[in-house]
Write a protein that holds these residues in place. Structure first.
Motif, PDB file in Angstrom:
ATOM      1  N   LEU A  85       0.829  -1.206   0.000  1.00 45.69           N
ATOM      2  CA  LEU A  85       0.000   0.000   0.000  1.00 45.69           C
ATOM      3  C   LEU A  85       0.865   1.258   0.000  1.00 45.69           C
ATOM      4  O   LEU A  85       0.531   2.253  -0.652  1.00 45.69           O
ATOM      5  N   TYR A  86       1.975   1.224   0.731  1.00 47.29           N
ATOM      6  CA  TYR A  86       2.917   2.346   0.694  1.00 47.29           C
ATOM      7  C   TYR A  86       3.400   2.593  -0.724  1.00 47.29           C
ATOM      8  O   TYR A  86       3.425   3.714  -1.203  1.00 47.29           O
ATOM      9  N   VAL A  87       3.841   1.530  -1.383  1.00 47.75           N
ATOM     10  CA  VAL A  87       4.397   1.659  -2.729  1.00 47.75           C
ATOM     11  C   VAL A  87       3.335   2.194  -3.692  1.00 47.75           C
ATOM     12  O   VAL A  87       3.634   3.010  -4.560  1.00 47.75           O
ATOM     13  N   MET A  88       2.107   1.745  -3.526  1.00 46.88           N
ATOM     14  CA  MET A  88       1.030   2.267  -4.380  1.00 46.88           C
ATOM     15  C   MET A  88       0.834   3.770  -4.165  1.00 46.88           C
ATOM     16  O   MET A  88       0.495   4.491  -5.092  1.00 46.88           O
ATOM     17  N   SER A  89       1.061   4.241  -2.947  1.00 50.36           N
ATOM     18  CA  SER A  89       0.863   5.669  -2.680  1.00 50.36           C
ATOM     19  C   SER A  89       1.942   6.523  -3.319  1.00 50.36           C
ATOM     20  O   SER A  89       1.719   7.699  -3.582  1.00 50.36           O
ATOM     21  N   PHE A  90       3.104   5.942  -3.603  1.00 58.21           N
ATOM     22  CA  PHE A  90       4.178   6.717  -4.222  1.00 58.21           C
ATOM     23  C   PHE A  90       3.826   7.139  -5.645  1.00 58.21           C
ATOM     24  O   PHE A  90       4.433   8.064  -6.175  1.00 58.21           O
ATOM     25  N   VAL A  91       2.855   6.483  -6.263  1.00 64.87           N
ATOM     26  CA  VAL A  91       2.412   6.880  -7.605  1.00 64.87           C
ATOM     27  C   VAL A  91       1.799   8.278  -7.560  1.00 64.87           C
ATOM     28  O   VAL A  91       1.869   9.023  -8.530  1.00 64.87           O
ATOM     29  N   GLY A  92       1.238   8.653  -6.413  1.00 67.57           N
ATOM     30  CA  GLY A  92       0.637   9.977  -6.278  1.00 67.57           C
ATOM     31  C   GLY A  92       1.647  11.105  -6.247  1.00 67.57           C
ATOM     32  O   GLY A  92       1.310  12.248  -6.561  1.00 67.57           O
ATOM     33  N   LEU A  93       2.887  10.814  -5.893  1.00 63.55           N
ATOM     34  CA  LEU A  93       3.893  11.875  -5.818  1.00 63.55           C
ATOM     35  C   LEU A  93       4.193  12.516  -7.166  1.00 63.55           C
ATOM     36  O   LEU A  93       4.201  13.752  -7.263  1.00 63.55           O
ATOM     37  N   PRO A  94       4.458  11.743  -8.225  1.00 62.37           N
ATOM     38  CA  PRO A  94       4.711  12.404  -9.507  1.00 62.37           C
ATOM     39  C   PRO A  94       3.517  13.191 -10.032  1.00 62.37           C
ATOM     40  O   PRO A  94       3.690  14.115 -10.828  1.00 62.37           O
ATOM     41  N   MET A  95       2.315  12.834  -9.611  1.00 62.13           N
ATOM     42  CA  MET A  95       1.141  13.582 -10.043  1.00 62.13           C
ATOM     43  C   MET A  95       1.118  14.990  -9.443  1.00 62.13           C
ATOM     44  O   MET A  95       0.463  15.882  -9.967  1.00 62.13           O
ATOM     45  N   LEU A  96       1.816  15.164  -8.339  1.00 58.31           N
ATOM     46  CA  LEU A  96       1.892  16.473  -7.707  1.00 58.31           C
ATOM     47  C   LEU A  96       3.032  17.319  -8.253  1.00 58.31           C
ATOM     48  O   LEU A  96       3.106  18.509  -7.969  1.00 58.31           O
ATOM     49  N   ALA A  97       3.939  16.706  -9.003  1.00 56.79           N
ATOM     50  CA  ALA A  97       5.137  17.402  -9.471  1.00 56.79           C
ATOM     51  C   ALA A  97       4.791  18.426 -10.545  1.00 56.79           C
ATOM     52  O   ALA A  97       4.016  18.159 -11.450  1.00 56.79           O
ATOM     53  N   THR A  98       5.375  19.575 -10.403  1.00 56.17           N
ATOM     54  CA  THR A  98       5.266  20.608 -11.423  1.00 56.17           C
ATOM     55  C   THR A  98       6.651  21.207 -11.605  1.00 56.17           C
ATOM     56  O   THR A  98       7.527  21.062 -10.764  1.00 56.17           O
ATOM     57  N   GLY A  99       6.831  21.847 -12.686  1.00 55.14           N
ATOM     58  CA  GLY A  99       8.106  22.526 -12.887  1.00 55.14           C
ATOM     59  C   GLY A  99       8.919  21.906 -14.000  1.00 55.14           C
ATOM     60  O   GLY A  99       8.415  21.202 -14.871  1.00 55.14           O
ATOM     61  N   GLU A 100      10.195  22.176 -13.930  1.00 60.13           N
ATOM     62  CA  GLU A 100      11.110  21.843 -14.996  1.00 60.13           C
ATOM     63  C   GLU A 100      11.483  20.368 -15.071  1.00 60.13           C
ATOM     64  O   GLU A 100      11.774  19.847 -16.137  1.00 60.13           O
ATOM     65  N   PHE A 101      11.518  19.694 -13.936  1.00 60.39           N
ATOM     66  CA  PHE A 101      12.014  18.318 -13.880  1.00 60.39           C
ATOM     67  C   PHE A 101      10.973  17.354 -13.311  1.00 60.39           C
ATOM     68  O   PHE A 101      11.176  16.776 -12.242  1.00 60.39           O
ATOM     69  N   PRO A 102       9.862  17.130 -13.990  1.00 52.73           N
ATOM     70  CA  PRO A 102       8.865  16.199 -13.436  1.00 52.73           C
ATOM     71  C   PRO A 102       9.370  14.754 -13.380  1.00 52.73           C
ATOM     72  O   PRO A 102       8.906  13.977 -12.556  1.00 52.73           O
ATOM     73  N   TRP A 103      10.353  14.410 -14.221  1.00 53.85           N
ATOM     74  CA  TRP A 103      10.917  13.055 -14.194  1.00 53.85           C
ATOM     75  C   TRP A 103      11.633  12.781 -12.884  1.00 53.85           C
ATOM     76  O   TRP A 103      11.747  11.637 -12.459  1.00 53.85           O
ATOM     77  N   LEU A 104      12.097  13.860 -12.233  1.00 59.87           N
ATOM     78  CA  LEU A 104      12.816  13.675 -10.979  1.00 59.87           C
ATOM     79  C   LEU A 104      11.899  13.103  -9.897  1.00 59.87           C
ATOM     80  O   LEU A 104      12.329  12.282  -9.077  1.00 59.87           O
ATOM     81  N   MET A 105      10.629  13.497  -9.917  1.00 62.72           N
ATOM     82  CA  MET A 105       9.690  12.966  -8.918  1.00 62.72           C
ATOM     83  C   MET A 105       9.423  11.490  -9.167  1.00 62.72           C
ATOM     84  O   MET A 105       9.225  10.728  -8.235  1.00 62.72           O
ATOM     85  N   TRP A 106       9.440  11.057 -10.433  1.00 58.74           N
ATOM     86  CA  TRP A 106       9.307   9.619 -10.708  1.00 58.74           C
ATOM     87  C   TRP A 106      10.515   8.869 -10.138  1.00 58.74           C
ATOM     88  O   TRP A 106      10.374   7.775  -9.589  1.00 58.74           O
ATOM     89  N   ALA A 107      11.689   9.458 -10.254  1.00 58.89           N
ATOM     90  CA  ALA A 107      12.893   8.834  -9.700  1.00 58.89           C
ATOM     91  C   ALA A 107      12.805   8.754  -8.182  1.00 58.89           C
ATOM     92  O   ALA A 107      13.161   7.734  -7.579  1.00 58.89           O
ATOM     93  N   VAL A 108      12.316   9.813  -7.546  1.00 55.15           N
ATOM     94  CA  VAL A 108      12.151   9.802  -6.095  1.00 55.15           C
ATOM     95  C   VAL A 108      11.130   8.752  -5.678  1.00 55.15           C
ATOM     96  O   VAL A 108      11.342   8.009  -4.714  1.00 55.15           O
ATOM     97  N   ALA A 109      10.030   8.649  -6.407  1.00 57.67           N
ATOM     98  CA  ALA A 109       9.010   7.643  -6.088  1.00 57.67           C
ATOM     99  C   ALA A 109       9.599   6.227  -6.225  1.00 57.67           C
ATOM    100  O   ALA A 109       9.325   5.361  -5.396  1.00 57.67           O
ATOM    101  N   ALA A 110      10.415   6.005  -7.244  1.00 56.56           N
ATOM    102  CA  ALA A 110      11.042   4.694  -7.418  1.00 56.56           C
ATOM    103  C   ALA A 110      12.013   4.387  -6.280  1.00 56.56           C
ATOM    104  O   ALA A 110      12.045   3.275  -5.744  1.00 56.56           O
ATOM    105  N   LEU A 111      12.795   5.381  -5.876  1.00 58.51           N
ATOM    106  CA  LEU A 111      13.729   5.183  -4.756  1.00 58.51           C
ATOM    107  C   LEU A 111      12.977   4.909  -3.448  1.00 58.51           C
ATOM    108  O   LEU A 111      13.409   4.058  -2.655  1.00 58.51           O
ATOM    109  N   LEU A 112      11.878   5.615  -3.237  1.00 58.63           N
ATOM    110  CA  LEU A 112      11.071   5.348  -2.045  1.00 58.63           C
ATOM    111  C   LEU A 112      10.491   3.936  -2.075  1.00 58.63           C
ATOM    112  O   LEU A 112      10.392   3.276  -1.039  1.00 58.63           O
ATOM    113  N   ALA A 113      10.094   3.476  -3.253  1.00 55.05           N
ATOM    114  CA  ALA A 113       9.557   2.122  -3.360  1.00 55.05           C
ATOM    115  C   ALA A 113      10.625   1.088  -3.007  1.00 55.05           C
ATOM    116  O   ALA A 113      10.340   0.093  -2.338  1.00 55.05           O
TER     117      ALA A 113
END
Length: 97
Positions: A66-94
């Motif tokens: 359930l924690y890992v599923m919640s990390f999908v919500g993080l990139p949806m909140l990302a705005t700005g120049e580097f949205p791919w960075l939030m996907w990387a953070v979500a993967a590292l958290l997983a």
């Protein structure tokens, strides 16, 4: 784009499941003299019923999922120049879960 709220809600549910599992494993109504050692913890763990330990063993992976599923919500909140960075953070958290 989909709303991140359902994913973050799943993470909150995962946190509650993990808390319930921790209470199953570590809670004891007895009073123990801790004395600065780990012996009381070992005594508590030794005296736990097998059913509680098994149930905790089942709840841990469910909560982690359930924690890992919640990390999908993080990139949806990302705005700005580097949205791919939030996907990387979500993967590292997983991987850290």
């Amino acid at each position: 784009m989909a709303s991140p709220v359902p994913f973050l809600t799943v993470g909150l549910i995962g946190a509650l499941v993990m808390f319930a599992g921790d209470m199953l494993l570590y809670f004891t109504p007895g009073a123990y003299d801790m004395g600065g050692t780990l012996r009381p913890y070992a005594q508590i763990m030794r005296d736990l019923p097998e059913g509680r330990v098994r149930l905790r063993g089942l709840l841990g992976p469910v909560a982690a999922f359930l924690y890992v599923m919640s990390f999908v919500g993080l990139p949806m909140l990302a705005t700005g120049e580097f949205p791919w960075l939030m996907w990387a953070v979500a993967a590292l958290l997983a991987f850290a879960s």
